[in-house]
Design an enzyme around this catalytic site. Structure first.
Site, short mmCIF file in Angstrom:
data_model
loop_
_atom_site.label_atom_id
_atom_site.label_comp_id
_atom_site.label_asym_id
_atom_site.label_seq_id
_atom_site.Cartn_x
_atom_site.Cartn_y
_atom_site.Cartn_z
N ALA A 16 0.85 -1.19 0.00
CA ALA A 16 0.00 0.00 0.00
C ALA A 16 0.88 1.25 0.00
CB ALA A 16 -0.91 -0.01 1.23
N CYS A 17 0.29 2.36 -0.37
CA CYS A 17 0.97 3.65 -0.40
C CYS A 17 1.61 3.91 0.96
CB CYS A 17 -0.04 4.74 -0.74
SG CYS A 17 0.68 6.38 -0.89
N PRO A 18 2.83 4.34 1.03
CA PRO A 18 3.72 4.83 -0.01
C PRO A 18 4.75 3.81 -0.50
CG PRO A 18 4.63 5.47 2.09
CD PRO A 18 3.38 4.67 2.37
#
Length: 190
Positions: A16-18
């Site tokens: 998932a981000c980042p």
């Protein structure tokens, strides 16, 4: 669709981000200028993130291909090509090439960018021969044709135009600034 060629593949699926961006930055550091990175991710937000990061970091975002749940992002590592000077004497700007194409005159557009760059966007009917393959593929071109050589900024096309001229082609034009600012018709995969 044919598989897009890349020099390095990064698996960021399930992150998932980042984290996809963090891993992309690290992978880019180990690559040579001009090489293409394929980042495979499942985070839907990574499409906008990759494009924004590439542009802010000075790299070229080529595009994204969706294969089921997997997003395959393609980025080209920046180089100093935009800073280099052009030395081939016969130069045409983008507007001149667009006018030639609209006139219906018989001209050849030779695109010397890498296959991944060409796959995402190119001028209709352009011939793709990457600069690194030009010497071995000269026989695919007709020396009598009027040839407009295009790349992203005009640097690789400058080198290609010089190579063609040294091999007996005399109706060659380097197109500047090339695809980075091309506003004419394109075949676009995005």
């Amino acid at each position: 669709m044919n598989s897009i060629q890349s020099n390095v593949m990064l698996d960021a699926k399930g992150l998932a981000c980042p984290m996809p961006i963090v891993r992309t930055k690290k992978a880019m550091k180990d690559m040579d200028a001009g090489q293409v990175l394929e980042v495979q991710a499942t985070d839907r937000g990574s499409k906008a993130d990759m494009k924004a990061w590439a542009e802010s970091a000075g790299h070229q975002y080529l595009g994204t291909v969706e294969e089921g749940e997997v997003l395959k992002h393609y980025l080209r590592k920046s180089s100093d090509e935009a800073k280099e000077t052009h030395s081939f004497p016969h130069v045409a700007d983008n507007a001149q090439l667009e006018q030639k194409l609209q006139s219906g005159e018989p001209v050849v557009v030779l695109d010397v960018r890498e296959p991944a760059e060409f796959a995402f966007t190119h001028i209709p009917n352009a011939i793709s021969i990457p600069l690194g393959e030009l010497e071995s593929r000269l026989g695919e071109l007709n020396q009598q044709d009027e040839i407009y050589v295009v790349c992203r900024t005009g640097t690789r096309s400058d080198l290609a135009a010089q190579k063609l001229a040294s091999n007996g082609f005399d109706r060659i034009f380097n197109v500047v600034p090339g695809m980075s600012r091309w506003s004419g018709p394109v075949v676009d995969m995005n």
